[in-house]
Scaffold this motif. Structure first.
Motif, PDB file in Angstrom:
ATOM      1  N   UNK A  45       6.134  -3.912   2.364  1.00  0.00           N
ATOM      2  CA  UNK A  45       6.607  -3.298   1.146  1.00  0.00           C
ATOM      3  C   UNK A  45       7.046  -1.967   1.282  1.00  0.00           C
ATOM      4  N   UNK A  46       6.738  -1.117   2.400  1.00  0.00           N
ATOM      5  CA  UNK A  46       7.186   0.176   2.286  1.00  0.00           C
ATOM      6  C   UNK A  46       8.403   0.460   3.076  1.00  0.00           C
ATOM      7  N   UNK A  47       9.229   1.468   2.517  1.00  0.00           N
ATOM      8  CA  UNK A  47      10.501   1.493   3.566  1.00  0.00           C
ATOM      9  C   UNK A  47      10.122   1.959   4.980  1.00  0.00           C
ATOM     10  N   UNK A  48      10.668   1.439   5.745  1.00  0.00           N
ATOM     11  CA  UNK A  48      10.355   1.446   7.377  1.00  0.00           C
ATOM     12  C   UNK A  48      11.756   2.135   8.189  1.00  0.00           C
ATOM     13  N   UNK A  49      12.560   2.793   7.635  1.00  0.00           N
ATOM     14  CA  UNK A  49      13.816   2.991   8.291  1.00  0.00           C
ATOM     15  C   UNK A  49      13.701   4.425   9.133  1.00  0.00           C
ATOM     16  N   UNK A  50      12.618   4.888   9.043  1.00  0.00           N
ATOM     17  CA  UNK A  50      12.518   6.242  10.105  1.00  0.00           C
ATOM     18  C   UNK A  50      12.131   7.275   9.167  1.00  0.00           C
ATOM     19  N   UNK A  51      12.533   7.485   7.754  1.00  0.00           N
ATOM     20  CA  UNK A  51      12.249   8.582   6.915  1.00  0.00           C
ATOM     21  C   UNK A  51      10.825   8.742   6.825  1.00  0.00           C
ATOM     22  N   UNK A  52      10.437  10.109   6.897  1.00  0.00           N
ATOM     23  CA  UNK A  52       8.851  10.366   6.612  1.00  0.00           C
ATOM     24  C   UNK A  52       8.785  11.292   5.476  1.00  0.00           C
ATOM     25  N   UNK A  53       8.230  11.055   4.361  1.00  0.00           N
ATOM     26  CA  UNK A  53       8.237  12.120   3.254  1.00  0.00           C
ATOM     27  C   UNK A  53       6.768  12.455   3.308  1.00  0.00           C
ATOM     28  N   UNK A  54       6.357  13.727   2.866  1.00  0.00           N
ATOM     29  CA  UNK A  54       5.137  14.423   2.740  1.00  0.00           C
ATOM     30  C   UNK A  54       5.299  15.877   2.326  1.00  0.00           C
ATOM     31  N   UNK A  66       8.627 -14.044   2.483  1.00  0.00           N
ATOM     32  CA  UNK A  66       8.586 -13.626   4.079  1.00  0.00           C
ATOM     33  C   UNK A  66       7.450 -14.551   4.626  1.00  0.00           C
ATOM     34  N   UNK A  67       6.484 -14.882   4.184  1.00  0.00           N
ATOM     35  CA  UNK A  67       5.587 -15.526   4.726  1.00  0.00           C
ATOM     36  C   UNK A  67       6.105 -16.811   5.224  1.00  0.00           C
ATOM     37  N   UNK A  68       7.161 -17.504   4.549  1.00  0.00           N
ATOM     38  CA  UNK A  68       7.706 -18.808   4.952  1.00  0.00           C
ATOM     39  C   UNK A  68       8.699 -18.478   6.156  1.00  0.00           C
ATOM     40  N   UNK A  69       9.436 -17.286   5.767  1.00  0.00           N
ATOM     41  CA  UNK A  69      10.594 -16.926   6.871  1.00  0.00           C
ATOM     42  C   UNK A  69       9.768 -16.600   8.411  1.00  0.00           C
ATOM     43  N   UNK A  70       8.881 -15.708   8.287  1.00  0.00           N
ATOM     44  CA  UNK A  70       8.222 -15.366   9.427  1.00  0.00           C
ATOM     45  C   UNK A  70       7.534 -16.526  10.036  1.00  0.00           C
ATOM     46  N   UNK A  83      14.119  -5.392   6.796  1.00  0.00           N
ATOM     47  CA  UNK A  83      13.368  -6.547   7.290  1.00  0.00           C
ATOM     48  C   UNK A  83      14.026  -7.907   6.366  1.00  0.00           C
ATOM     49  N   UNK A  84      14.054  -7.995   5.102  1.00  0.00           N
ATOM     50  CA  UNK A  84      14.277  -8.831   4.128  1.00  0.00           C
ATOM     51  C   UNK A  84      15.321  -9.729   4.298  1.00  0.00           C
ATOM     52  N   UNK A 134      21.331  -2.434  11.110  1.00  0.00           N
ATOM     53  CA  UNK A 134      19.826  -1.928  10.653  1.00  0.00           C
ATOM     54  C   UNK A 134      18.674  -3.265  10.482  1.00  0.00           C
ATOM     55  N   UNK A 135      19.297  -4.086   9.586  1.00  0.00           N
ATOM     56  CA  UNK A 135      18.473  -5.263   9.195  1.00  0.00           C
ATOM     57  C   UNK A 135      18.126  -6.224  10.538  1.00  0.00           C
ATOM     58  N   UNK A 136      19.152  -6.299  11.224  1.00  0.00           N
ATOM     59  CA  UNK A 136      18.877  -7.029  12.532  1.00  0.00           C
ATOM     60  C   UNK A 136      17.610  -6.310  13.321  1.00  0.00           C
ATOM     61  N   UNK A 137      17.886  -4.925  13.410  1.00  0.00           N
ATOM     62  CA  UNK A 137      16.937  -4.164  14.309  1.00  0.00           C
ATOM     63  C   UNK A 137      15.449  -4.397  13.781  1.00  0.00           C
ATOM     64  N   UNK A 138      15.407  -3.772  12.389  1.00  0.00           N
ATOM     65  CA  UNK A 138      14.265  -3.808  11.838  1.00  0.00           C
ATOM     66  C   UNK A 138      13.516  -5.175  11.845  1.00  0.00           C
ATOM     67  N   UNK A 139      14.272  -6.352  11.634  1.00  0.00           N
ATOM     68  CA  UNK A 139      13.544  -7.688  11.568  1.00  0.00           C
ATOM     69  C   UNK A 139      13.140  -8.157  13.024  1.00  0.00           C
ATOM     70  N   UNK A 140      13.746  -7.638  14.004  1.00  0.00           N
ATOM     71  CA  UNK A 140      13.497  -7.852  15.315  1.00  0.00           C
ATOM     72  C   UNK A 140      12.050  -7.049  15.742  1.00  0.00           C
ATOM     73  N   UNK A 141      12.254  -5.943  15.377  1.00  0.00           N
ATOM     74  CA  UNK A 141      10.931  -5.153  15.575  1.00  0.00           C
ATOM     75  C   UNK A 141       9.605  -5.562  15.068  1.00  0.00           C
ATOM     76  N   UNK A 142       9.810  -6.158  13.945  1.00  0.00           N
ATOM     77  CA  UNK A 142       8.617  -6.584  12.932  1.00  0.00           C
ATOM     78  C   UNK A 142       8.293  -7.883  13.578  1.00  0.00           C
ATOM     79  N   UNK A 143       9.014  -8.889  14.242  1.00  0.00           N
ATOM     80  CA  UNK A 143       8.785 -10.056  14.920  1.00  0.00           C
ATOM     81  C   UNK A 143       7.854  -9.694  15.934  1.00  0.00           C
ATOM     82  N   UNK A 144       8.745  -9.068  16.895  1.00  0.00           N
ATOM     83  CA  UNK A 144       7.970  -8.632  18.054  1.00  0.00           C
ATOM     84  C   UNK A 144       6.640  -7.812  17.980  1.00  0.00           C
ATOM     85  N   UNK A 145       6.410  -6.897  17.212  1.00  0.00           N
ATOM     86  CA  UNK A 145       5.367  -6.296  17.003  1.00  0.00           C
ATOM     87  C   UNK A 145       4.267  -7.209  16.393  1.00  0.00           C
TER      88      UNK A 145
END
Length: 521
Positions: free
Chosen positions: A133-142, A173-177, A216-217, A228-239
């Motif tokens: 549920x958090x943004x995962x596109x590479x941005x880091x806020x601090x 998401x549970x059903x999709x994964x 990812x969604x 970007x959606x392809x890449x983030x979804x693929x990364x999530x499934x592999x990890x």
């Protein structure tokens, strides 16, 4: 139909607004603002749809009372202890939808010469791929230390799902994964798992813009994504299955918004993969593999040199891909436009070639390639070019030379030979995609260690988002204790080399049943 110049990924950039004026230097937004204000790195080629936070669902993830934390004394433990506390604090904060996690006592560097804050944040995402549920596109806020702007005090979090919609997103998401991991078979290697998920994503995802197309969604829930959606979804499934992967982004001469692709680590070596460019949009219509396989598991020499792929941007960290093991054109994952979708069965892959109408069998890398049977069917309709797996062998549609006006269901043994003619199949049945395999020969899918790896991801998701008011790392409720103990048992088993299929399948069934019936209490 997929639209847009898919080869040069249509990533929509967005800007995060802050209450100060800053300039972007080396990928970091260095701000001239009041002491302690947050500064953050602009994500590369990112895309975000904002959803305003509404009322929280306290039954799932309550937010504790917020307040100002007093300054903490410097941490004096070991590096392992330091990381453990940092990550536990971050995860608890994220699962409670808190705006930040105070890590001020750990002296985390955030300057241009010490970017530990990036390394720790990326490691946090790797450790917990079930957090969605958090943004995962590479941005880091601090926030940085008012007395030392090169030292971080708080990680700040952006959310793409809020408590009021969490249950709805979780269920989808549970059903999709679960559906994607359902394509895995025993005893696939990590390379074969990476290919299977690569193909499954290509099959289920349309290159299209939408609300979640850049996260990812888009691919896992909506079936629509840009690069970007392809890449983030693929990364999530592999990890999630225990295979390390990350995204890479770079500029494109044809699109000012750039392009994104993946790196995948197999057996300690890194390889390139571009799922977006490999997605065969015409696959279903023409009975082809859903992935062209041109860029899959390639070395840098092949990817950037021979194939001329776009290169990473200056701020995109990327591992070198020097291993050439899979560069050969003979692997079953190559030339997907010349074959039906390859099917896996007990260590071998099977496909029907469109060039010579022959059924082939080989290992993943193309070794032990054997021609099993050449079809006599002269019809050019793609609907007839099908392969299905049965207990006894492969099923396909063929013409009987003695009755050339009719088409029949045939089968052949997995090693060749034992060709059998079964029932006639009518054109209407072909168009309706009627199963070629009779009920008495349906193949039962074996669930072993690979299935258990997928179930671990799903069970960790369930536990993370449904654990009441508890500290995530300290289960209190009896129901949750049993669930997390079974998760730990499964984690231990998947890391063992000598595990029987029966043992893995038994634990898979137990854990899956617990997840399906689990409710925090």
């Amino acid at each position: 139909m997929k639209y847009g110049n898919k080869k040069y990924g249509n990533i929509k950039a967005y800007k995060r607004f802050i209450a100060c004026t800053g300039i972007c230097i080396g990928g970091l937004l260095l701000c001239s603002c009041p002491a302690g204000i947050d500064k953050h790195r602009e994500p590369h080629f990112s895309h975000k749809k904002s959803v305003p936070p509404l009322a929280e669902n306290k039954e799932i993830l309550p937010r504790p009372e917020s307040g100002t934390l007093p300054a903490k004394p410097p941490f004096t433990g070991t590096e392992e202890e330091r990381k453990k506390i940092i990550f536990e604090r971050m995860l608890n904060a994220v699962l409670r939808f808190e705006t930040d996690a105070d890590v001020s006592e750990f002296a985390i560097g955030c300057g241009r010469e010490n970017e530990e804050h990036k390394a720790l944040y990326n490691e946090f995402l790797r450790r917990y791929p079930f957090v969605f549920h958090i943004v995962e596109d590479g941005g880091i806020a601090y926030n940085y230390n008012p007395h030392n702007e090169n030292e971080l005090t708080k990680y700040r979090f952006d959310y793409k799902v809020y408590p009021h919609s969490l249950e709805r997103y979780f269920a989808r998401l549970e059903a999709g994964v679960e559906a994607f991991y359902g394509h895995l078979r025993e005893p696939m290697t990590d390379a074969e798992i990476a290919y299977t998920l690569h193909n499954a994503l290509a099959e289920k995802t349309e290159y299209n813009d939408g609300m979640h197309s850049a996260d990812t969604f888009g691919a896992l829930i909506d079936g629509k994504a840009i690069c970007q959606g392809y890449s983030l979804a693929y990364r999530r499934l592999l990890r999630g299955i225990g295979i390390e992967s990350d995204f890479v982004d770079g500029p494109s001469p044809n699109d000012p918004q750039g392009h994104m692709w993946n790196k995948v680590q197999i057996d300690g070596n890194w390889y390139n993969s571009d799922l977006t460019w490999d997605d065969n949009a015409e696959a279903s219509k023409k009975a082809r593999s859903h992935s062209f396989g041109t860029y899959f598991l390639t070395s840098d020499t092949m990817f950037y040199g021979v194939l001329g792929h776009l290169r990473p941007g200056a701020q995109s960290y990327t591992e070198a891909c020097t291993d050439t093991k899979y560069d050969s054109s003979g692997g079953i994952f190559r030339r997907g436009d010349e074959k039906t979708p390859p099917l896996y069965h007990e260590g071998f892959w099977y496909w029907l070639s469109h060039t010579d109408k022959t059924i082939y069998k080989s290992r993943f890398d193309g070794s032990e390639k054997t021609a099993l049977y050449t079809l006599k069917n002269k019809l050019n309709n793609y609907a007839y070019k099908r392969l299905e797996l049965g207990k006894s062998g492969l099923y396909f549609i063929n013409t009987d030379p003695a009755q050339p006006k009719n088409d029949y269901i045939y089968s052949i043994g997995y090693s060749g030979g034992n060709v059998q003619k079964h029932a006639e199949i009518l054109f209407a049945q072909v168009l309706e995609n009627t199963s070629l395999v009779g009920e008495d020969d349906k193949l039962t899918v074996k669930r072993g260690k690979n299935a258990l790896r997928g179930e671990l991801m799903l069970s960790k998701m369930k536990d993370a988002y449904y654990h009441g008011n508890e500290d995530y790392f300290t289960p209190q409720a009896e129901n949750r204790k049993k669930f997390t103990e079974t998760i730990k048992k499964a984690e231990k088993l998947v890391n063992q080399a000598d595990v029987s299929d029966n043992e893995a399948e038994n634990l898979y069934n137990i854990l899956r049943d617990m997840r399906k019936n689990y409710s925090y209490k």
